[in-house]
Design a protein around this motif. Sequence first.
Motif, PDB file in Angstrom:
ATOM      1  N   LEU A  59       0.827  -1.211   0.000  1.00  0.00           N
ATOM      2  CA  LEU A  59       0.000   0.000   0.000  1.00  0.00           C
ATOM      3  C   LEU A  59       0.862   1.262   0.000  1.00  0.00           C
ATOM      4  O   LEU A  59       0.534   2.243  -0.680  1.00  0.00           O
ATOM      5  N   GLU A  60       1.953   1.240   0.741  1.00  0.00           N
ATOM      6  CA  GLU A  60       2.852   2.397   0.748  1.00  0.00           C
ATOM      7  C   GLU A  60       3.467   2.620  -0.631  1.00  0.00           C
ATOM      8  O   GLU A  60       3.607   3.764  -1.088  1.00  0.00           O
ATOM      9  N   MET A  61       3.825   1.543  -1.308  1.00  0.00           N
ATOM     10  CA  MET A  61       4.340   1.673  -2.671  1.00  0.00           C
ATOM     11  C   MET A  61       3.290   2.287  -3.596  1.00  0.00           C
ATOM     12  O   MET A  61       3.603   3.129  -4.447  1.00  0.00           O
ATOM     13  N   ALA A  62       2.042   1.872  -3.407  1.00  0.00           N
ATOM     14  CA  ALA A  62       0.964   2.433  -4.224  1.00  0.00           C
ATOM     15  C   ALA A  62       0.847   3.938  -4.009  1.00  0.00           C
ATOM     16  O   ALA A  62       0.662   4.706  -4.964  1.00  0.00           O
ATOM     17  N   ALA A  63       0.972   4.371  -2.763  1.00  0.00           N
ATOM     18  CA  ALA A  63       0.885   5.802  -2.459  1.00  0.00           C
ATOM     19  C   ALA A  63       2.030   6.575  -3.107  1.00  0.00           C
ATOM     20  O   ALA A  63       1.838   7.691  -3.620  1.00  0.00           O
ATOM     21  N   ILE A  64       3.225   5.991  -3.108  1.00  0.00           N
ATOM     22  CA  ILE A  64       4.362   6.643  -3.760  1.00  0.00           C
ATOM     23  C   ILE A  64       4.145   6.712  -5.270  1.00  0.00           C
ATOM     24  O   ILE A  64       4.423   7.728  -5.912  1.00  0.00           O
ATOM     25  N   LEU A  65       3.637   5.632  -5.843  1.00  0.00           N
ATOM     26  CA  LEU A  65       3.397   5.599  -7.286  1.00  0.00           C
ATOM     27  C   LEU A  65       2.420   6.687  -7.729  1.00  0.00           C
ATOM     28  O   LEU A  65       2.511   7.201  -8.846  1.00  0.00           O
TER      29      LEU A  65
END
Length: 389
Positions: A59-65
């Motif tokens: 989920l954190e990666m999704a937010a960065i993306l």
Amino acid sequence: MIPFNKPLITGNEELYIRRVIENGKMAGDGPLTEQCSSWFEDTLACGRALLTTSCTHALEMAAILLDIVEGDEIIIPSFTFVSTANAFLLRGAKLVFVDIQPDTMNINEMLIERAITHKTRAIVPVHYAGVSCEMDMIMRLAHRYNLVVIEDAAHGLMSKYQDKYLGTIGHLGCFSFHESKNYHCGEGGALIINDKRFIERAEIIREKGTNRTKYLHGLIDKYTWLDIGSSYLLSELNAAYLYPQLLLAEPINTDRLTSWQTYYDAFEELMLDDKLTLPVIPKDAKHNGHIFYIKVKNQTVRNGLMTYLKHNGVMTAVHYAPLHSSDMGKRYGFFHGEDIHTTSESEKIIRLPMYFGLQQEDIHTTVRLIKQYFAGEGAQWEERESCKR
């Protein structure tokens, strides 16, 4: 004692872990990680599957993306695990909580559009208990308002919406392999990338912001720092534990669905007597038996029944306290509209023992005790306990 959960063990995990040890490659993105990723891509028919250290990190990666910045708004249900919120809060987003459907405990898709503003960047549906949200409407709204949909499918591996696996419908999907999940490696997760524009950057973010993945595949002679990121790679040892479970995904799924159905069938008479409410599976959803829960009249009944079951050797659990009612939820988000169902329904839930290999006799023991409680034995037991105090 009937435990609430037993982490899945197939019996083949040690064999695959030994292979990793003998191979000498224990960090992320080794052969077993690649095999796991290939299994997801082939089975789920998704664009790219990247194993991560947790669903939280996916989920954190999704937010960065999404390049989330301070002031952006993210629409989520309040009835979810804190990671759903934290991943976007860490990037500065404002959390917009929307009420749930009381039958599935999923976000009410009919209320999402009213919560959309010019600051909205994404919708994050959470497939509670592996039962799908109404994804057609959610995807239509995302298309209409140019939003990204990130499926929090922490509970949802092997579940479907219509003919599509959960996690493969939105632009991005996130799975959990925590020991409480149907398939696990102690701690782990995966980011499923269904929108190809995110693939290359996701690989960079996952590798601490570098293009090390290209280097490892021999595409460049050295790697450099290109973006923000972190060390989101799952250990090869964890992948080795997960892989044999993926190979047995169908029989594991069948086992859990059998237990789920046994509970449901045994409880129908109590539901007809209005003693409790059972889970609802919409016609477009095919679930995976991740959770079996009942809902009782209120918190008082719930506490009494759970105490009675524990006294008789059956371990149960409640679930999420609504995020909007927490100090952090009040500080960094707000509830859009009226909280009609989120709080009241969350206070009724009791999760019953559910795990691979759960014995039918243990299910029937649990059901029998619950029936006894509602037949009056619970009140008598509580009176006796009160007199002891």
